[in-house]
Design an enzyme around this catalytic site. Structure first.
Site, PDB file in Angstrom:
ATOM      1  N   ASP A 125       0.913  -1.195   0.105  1.00  9.63           N
ATOM      2  CA  ASP A 125       0.113  -0.246   0.022  1.00  9.63           C
ATOM      3  C   ASP A 125       0.960   1.190   0.103  1.00  9.63           C
ATOM      4  OD1 ASP A 125      -1.742  -2.227   0.790  1.00  9.63           O
ATOM      5  OD2 ASP A 125      -3.006  -0.849   1.695  1.00  9.63           O
ATOM      6  N   HIS A 133      -8.837   0.111  -2.599  1.00 13.83           N
ATOM      7  CA  HIS A 133      -9.175   1.563  -2.599  1.00 13.83           C
ATOM      8  C   HIS A 133      -9.246   1.926  -4.033  1.00 13.83           C
ATOM      9  CE1 HIS A 133      -9.232   3.240   1.505  1.00 13.83           C
ATOM     10  NE2 HIS A 133      -8.630   1.976   1.847  1.00 13.83           N
ATOM     11  N   HIS A 156      -3.685  -8.115  -4.052  1.00 13.43           N
ATOM     12  CA  HIS A 156      -3.659  -7.063  -3.095  1.00 13.43           C
ATOM     13  C   HIS A 156      -4.345  -7.673  -1.874  1.00 13.43           C
ATOM     14  CE1 HIS A 156      -4.278  -3.317  -1.043  1.00 13.43           C
ATOM     15  NE2 HIS A 156      -5.305  -3.382  -0.716  1.00 13.43           N
TER      16      HIS A 156
END
Lengths: 426, 444
Positions: free
Chosen positions: B51, B112, B255
Site C-alpha cells: 500500500d 481502494h 492485493h
C-alpha cells in the site's frame, strides 16, 4: 400520565402558530454531493402529510415519509408520536443504591427468530432518536425487533430517592452505571415480554451510547446472545478533543423555547438534525415544560442539563477505542462526514479488525439525518454476522476427505458470481 | 523531452499536471492495461511493494531505497490512493511510469481503487480540491477498472546473493545453508538474515536474527543485482538449487488474498474485471480478504472478503505450483510479515501510515534465478501440467520459496510539508451549528 406524555398532549393543545415560516429546503435534506446523489435510496426527507390529523392516535398506515403534498410550513414542525414508530413502551422498575428508577424504553418485539436491535442514544438525546431508523430497519428486515431505551436523566426515565429526604439524588452518569442500566433493561425486557430466552442481540449506540454499548460488549454481560455491536459517530481520540469546545457550545444554544414546534424548528434550521421527520419525533422528548417558568413566554427547557454532566464526560470516552477492538462480536463503526479515526482505530481498521463505514453527507445524528441509509447498513451488518445464515466454505481437510470419497469431484465455485455461501437474501 | 517525460518530472516534484494531460495519460494507460490479463506475468528480478495511500514523499523514499524506475523492475500491489494528502500525484506518477516503461512497472488493483471507496476516503475530495471538478477523479476511476487483479512472478531465485561481502565475524558465524531471507534498513545495512538448511532435508529453516550491522557496500545502488560473489552457504552452489528435483515455484501477488471461489490461478483469469469492485464474489475477495490464524475460512470483520487459514494457503500453493503468495492490504508495524511457514507474506509500503500510526514500511526484492542460464521454468499455475512427467510419489518435486530481501524504510521527513492544520474538532455529543467541517486546502 407521565410528564412525557403530557408534553405531547400539551403540544397538541397549544397549537401555537410557528413564528417564522420554516423554509423547507427539501433538496437540502439528506443532501449529498453529486456522486452520492446518484445512488441515494428513497429517503425520508420532507415534511409528512400526517398533520391533517390533529391527534396523536397511532395510525400505522400513515405515510410518514412521503413527500409533502402542498405547502404547509406549519405542519413541518408538528410533533410526531412515538406510536408511529414503536409498537409499545416499557416501564421497568429498578431499585438500586437507595434509588428508585423507572427505566423507560420503546420496543417493537422481534418475530420468530429475528434479532433484537438494542439502541442507546447519546448524551442529551432520547430513545426517540432512533425512531425513524427503527422504522426503516423494520421495512428492510420485518422480523427484526427494536429496543430503544431512555437513559437516566433522559427522555421518560424517572429517578427518585427511596429515602424520604427531600434532597435530590446525586447525579450519577458514570459509564459503568449506564452500562449496568443497559444490561438491567435488556434482562428485564426479557421478563416483561415473557420471552423464554433473549433473541440474538445487536447493540447500537450513538455517541455516548456508543461508549455504553462498547463497554457492555467488552464486559460480556450479555453472553453469547450478543452477536455484534455498532458504534455511531464517536471516536475516542476526537471525542476527547471535542470536549473542550462542549461548554462553549452548550452556552450558545438556546436555553428555552416558546413551544415544541419552535424547538423542532431550531433543530432543523440549525441543521443539528437534518431530517424534519426525525426531528419531529425526537425533539419533543428532549424538552420539558416548566410549571412556574421564569419566562412564561418560553416555558420549554431542556430535559437533560448537560452542563451538570461535565465531570462525567472524560470517563465516558477513555479507553473506548481499545474496548471497541477487544470486545467479542462483529464490530461496525459508522461515522458521519469524514473518518476521524484515532491512531488505535486507524491501525485496527487497516489491519481489518472491524467494519468502517462513513456517510459523507450526514451530520452527527446519523440515525436521524439519514435513517434509511443507517438502517440499511445496520441490517446488512446484522445479516453478515447472523450465525444462522452463515455457511462458510469447507476446510481443506474436510474437502480432501470428501474428495477422496467422491474421487475428483471437488468444490467448484462459480467465478465472479454472487457469494454462494450464504442463504439467499430476501 | 517528450510530454510524458515532462509530466514525470513535474509529478516527481509533487506538482499535479493539467487536466487535459491527465485525460490523455489515462487514455493511454487504459489502452495499455486492457492488453494485460487479469493475472500479469512478471519475470524476476522484481521489487514488490504494498500500500502507498497517497503518501507521495514516502513513495519517493521507496524509490530511493529500492532504486529508480526503470533501473528497478517494480510491482505495486494496489492501494495507491486515499488517506494520504497526495493521492493524485502518487497515482499519476505511477501511471506515467507505467505508460513510459510498461515492462518495468506493474500495477495491480487494490480495494481502494474503487469509486465508492475513494469518495469516502479522500481521493475524490483531493481531485475536487486540486482541479475544481470531478473530471480527473473520473478519468482515474476508469483506469482503476482496467488494472489487473494479480500478478505471477516467475523465475525467482531460491537463494539470495548477499549484497556485499560479509565481514569475517559474520562469515564464520554463518550456519550451513543458503541465504533465504535478508532484511535491510534504509541505509542498506543488513539487520537480520535467515538461512535455509541445505536441500532435500525438510523445509525447515534456521533462523538467525543476530544483529549484523554494517560494514556493507552501500555505495552500490540498491536494486541493482550485484555480481555473484559466490553463494552464501558453505557447500551450496548455484547449481544445486537448480537440480531437477528442486524448483522455485511462482509467486502470486494479489492485493488482499484468496477467495473460496478461486481454487486455481486460472479461475482468476476468468473473471470479468473491467468493472467497479463488487461487494462480493471472487473479485471482491481477491481485493479484500486477509490471512488469519484459523483453520479454513472465516468471516472477515471488514465487512467484505474472507479470512483464510494456513491450510487454505498450503493447499492453494501446492495445487498451483506456487512457492509464495505476496499480498498487501493489512498494516504491519514492521513493514512485512510472513505467515504459515513462509507460504504468504504481507508487504506494507506506507511508513507512519496516515502520518500517525508509527509503523515502518517494507518492499520485497526477489532475485533472478540465473542458474538455468536465464531460462525461466514456466510455472504458470496450470494445475496438472506436469502430470506424467515427474509427478509421482517417489519423485515429488520440491518447491522451495524464493530468496527474499526485505528493505525496510521509515517515513520521509518532508512528508509533513504541506500538511493541513489540525482538522477542526468534531463535536461529539452534539453537533455545533455553523461549524461545518471545512476541507483544508493543501498542495497548492
Amino acid at each position: 400520565m407521565s410528564d412525557f406524555q403530557k408534553a405531547f398532549v400539551r403540544s397538541q393543545l397549544a397549537r401555537l402558530p410557528s413564528e417564522a415560516p420554516l423554509i423547507l429546503d427539501e433538496a437540502e435534506e439528506e443532501t449529498s454531493n453529486s456522486f452520492a446523489a446518484a445512488h441515494r435510496d428513497d429517503d425520508s426527507s420532507s415534511a409528512s402529510s400526517a398533520s391533517s390529523v390533529g391527534t396523536i392516535i397511532p395510525s400505522p398506515g400513515r405515510n410518514l415519509f412521503a413527500r409533502s403534498r402542498g405547502p404547509s410550513a406549519r405542519q413541518a414542525s408538528n410533533s410526531l408520536s412515538w406510536t408511529d414508530f414503536y409498537a409499545q413502551e416499557l416501564f421497568l422498575e429498578h431499585a438500586v443504591d437507595a434509588l428508585h428508577i423507572t427505566h423507560h424504553a420503546y420496543i417493537t418485539p422481534p418475530n420468530g427468530s429475528g434479532p433484537l436491535f438494542v439502541m442507546h442514544h447519546g448524551a442529551g438525546s432520547s430513545g426517540l432518536s432512533f425512531a425513524s431508523c427503527a422504522k426503516e430497519i423494520r421495512t428492510r428486515l420485518p422480523e427484526a425487533g427494536i429496543l430503544s431505551i431512555d437513559a437516566r436523566y433522559h427522555g421518560g426515565t424517572t429517578i427518585d430517592s427511596i429515602s424520604h429526604e427531600a434532597s435530590e439524588p446525586e447525579l450519577d452518569l458514570r459509564l459503568e452505571t449506564l452500562s449496568s442500566d443497559l444490561v438491567f433493561i435488556v434482562t428485564e425486557t426479557k421478563l416483561a415480554m415473557h420471552w423464554d430466552m433473549l433473541p440474538d442481540l445487536v447493540l447500537v449506540g450513538h455517541s455516548l451510547g456508543g461508549a455504553v454499548i462498547t463497554d457492555v460488549a467488552k464486559r460480556g454481560d450479555l453472553g453469547s446472545k450478543l452477536l455484534a455491536y455498532a458504534v455511531l459517530d464517536v471516536v475516542e481520540g476526537s471525542a476527547m478533543d471535542a470536549l473542550q469546545s462542549m461548554e462553549t457550545y452548550l452556552s450558545t444554544r438556546p436555553a428555552r423555547f416558546a413551544s415544541l414546534s419552535s424547538g423542532i424548528e431550531w433543530h432543523t434550521r440549525s441543521r443539528t438534525i437534518r431530517n424534519t421527520a426525525s426531528a419531529r419525533v425526537s425533539v419533543p422528548s428532549l424538552l420539558k415544560e416548566e410549571n412556574d417558568s421564569s419566562d412564561p413566554s418560553r416555558p420549554w427547557v431542556w430535559r437533560t442539563n448537560l452542563a451538570n454532566t461535565k465531570h462525567f464526560w472524560e470517563g465516558w470516552f477513555v479507553g473506548l477505542s481499545k474496548k471497541f477492538l477487544e470486545a467479542k462480536g462483529g464490530k461496525l463503526l459508522l461515522l458521519a462526514g469524514t473518518d476521524r479515526l484515532d491512531k488505535e482505530l486507524m491501525i485496527g481498521q487497516m489491519q481489518g479488525k472491524y467494519q468502517l463505514q462513513v456517510l459523507p453527507d450526514s451530520g452527527h445524528f446519523i440515525q436521524e439525518d439519514q435513517p434509511s441509509k443507517a438502517a440499511q447498513i445496520l441490517v446488512d451488518f446484522y445479516r453478515r454476522n447472523d450465525r444462522n445464515a452463515l455457511i462458510l466454505p469447507p476446510k481443506v481437510g474436510d474437502m480432501m476427505a470428501s474428495r477422496a470419497m467422491e474421487k475428483g469431484i471437488g468444490v467448484e465455485g462459480r467465478v465472479g458470481s454472487a457469494n454462494p455461501f450464504k442463504k439467499p437474501l430476501s | 523531452m517528450s510530454d510524458l517525460d515532462r509530466a514525470i518530472v513535474q509529478l516527481r516534484a509533487c506538482r499535479p499536471i493539467p487536466e487535459p494531460q491527465v485525460r490523455e495519460l489515462c487514455y493511454k494507460a487504459r489502452e495499455l492495461l486492457i492488453e494485460e490479463g487479469n493475472v500479469v506475468s512478471v519475470d524476476a528480478p522484481v521489487t514488490i511493494c504494498g500500500d502507498i495511500h497517497g503518501q507521495f514523499h514516502d513513495l519517493m523514499e521507496l524509490f530511493r531505497v529500492g532504486g529508480d524506475v526503470p533501473d528497478t523492475n517494480y510491482l505495486f500491489m494496489g492501494d495507491f490512493v486515499d488517506r494520504g494528502f497526495y493521492s493524485l500525484e502518487s497515482f499519476l506518477l505511477l501511471l506515467c511510469l507505467k505508460v513510459r516503461y510498461p515492462d518495468r512497472i506493474t500495477l495491480i488493483r487494490g480495494n481502494h481503487e474503487s469509486r465508492q471507496i475513494t469518495t469516502v476516503y479522500g481521493f475524490y475530495d483531493e481531485c475536487i480540491r486540486k482541479y475544481g471538478s470531478a473530471n480527473v477523479w473520473r478519468y482515474c476511476c476508469e483506469v482503476f477498472d482496467y488494472l489487473a487483479l494479480g500478478a505471477l512472478v516467475l523465475g525467482a531465485s531460491s537463494e539470495l546473493v548477499p549484497l556485499g561481502t560479509l565481514n569475517d565475524a559474520a562469515q564464520s558465524a554463518m550456519p550451513d545453508g543458503e541465504l533465504e531471507t535478508e532484511v535491510l534498513n534504509s541505509k542498506g545495512e543488513v539487520t537480520s538474515v535467515t538461512y535455509r538448511k541445505i536441500l532435500r532435508s525438510s523445509s525447515d529453516t534456521s533462523t538467525d536474527t543476530r544483529d549484523i550491522s554494517p560494514p556493507r557496500d552501500i555505495s552500490a545502488p540498491p536494486g541493482e543485482t550485484p555480481s555473484r560473489t559466490g553463494p552464501a552457504g558453505t557447500g551450496a552452489t548455484g547449481d544445486s538449487s537448480g537440480s531437477l528435483s528442486t524448483t522455485t515455484g511462482a509467486v502470486l501477488c494479489v492485493h488482499g488474498g484468496l477467495s473460496p471461489l478461486v481454487d486455481s490461478v486460472d479461475k482468476i483469469r476468468l473473471i470479468d474485471r473491467k468493472q467497479e469492485v463488487p461487494h462480493e464474489g471472487a473479485m471482491c475477495d481477491l481485493l479484500w480478504s486477509d490471512p488469519d490464524e484459523i483453520e479454513g475460512w472465516g468471516l472477515s470483520p471488514r465487512g467484505a472478503g474472507f479470512l483464510f487459514g494456513g491450510d487454505i494457503v498450503k493447499h492453494f500453493n501446492h495445487k498451483n505450483d506456487l512457492s509464495l503468495i505476496a499480498r498487501a492490504h493489512q498494516l504491519v508495524m514492521e513493514g512485512y510479515k510472513e505467515m504459515f511457514d513462509g507460504g504468504i507474506v504481507t508487504v506494507w509500503s506506507a511508513p507512519n501510515y496516515c502520518y500517525r500510526c508509527g509503523n515502518v514500511a517494507a518492499i520485497l526484492d526477489l532475485g533472478e534465478d540465473a542458474s538455468n542460464g536465464g531460462t525461466v521454468a514456466r510455472s504458470n499455475g496450470d494445475y496438472g501440467r506436469s502430470n506424467g512427467i515427474s509427478r509421482n510419489e517417489s519423485m515429488e518435486r520440491r518447491i522451495v520459496g524464493p530468496g527474499r530481501r526485505y528493505r525496510v524504510f521509515e517515513a520521509a521527513a518532508q512528508d509533513t510539508r504541506g500538511m493541513p492544520a489540525k482538522k477542526p474538532v468534531a463535536d461529539y455529543f452534539l453537533y455545533v451549528p455553523g461549524e461545518e467541517l471545512v476541507q483544508p486546502v493543501i498542495g497548492t
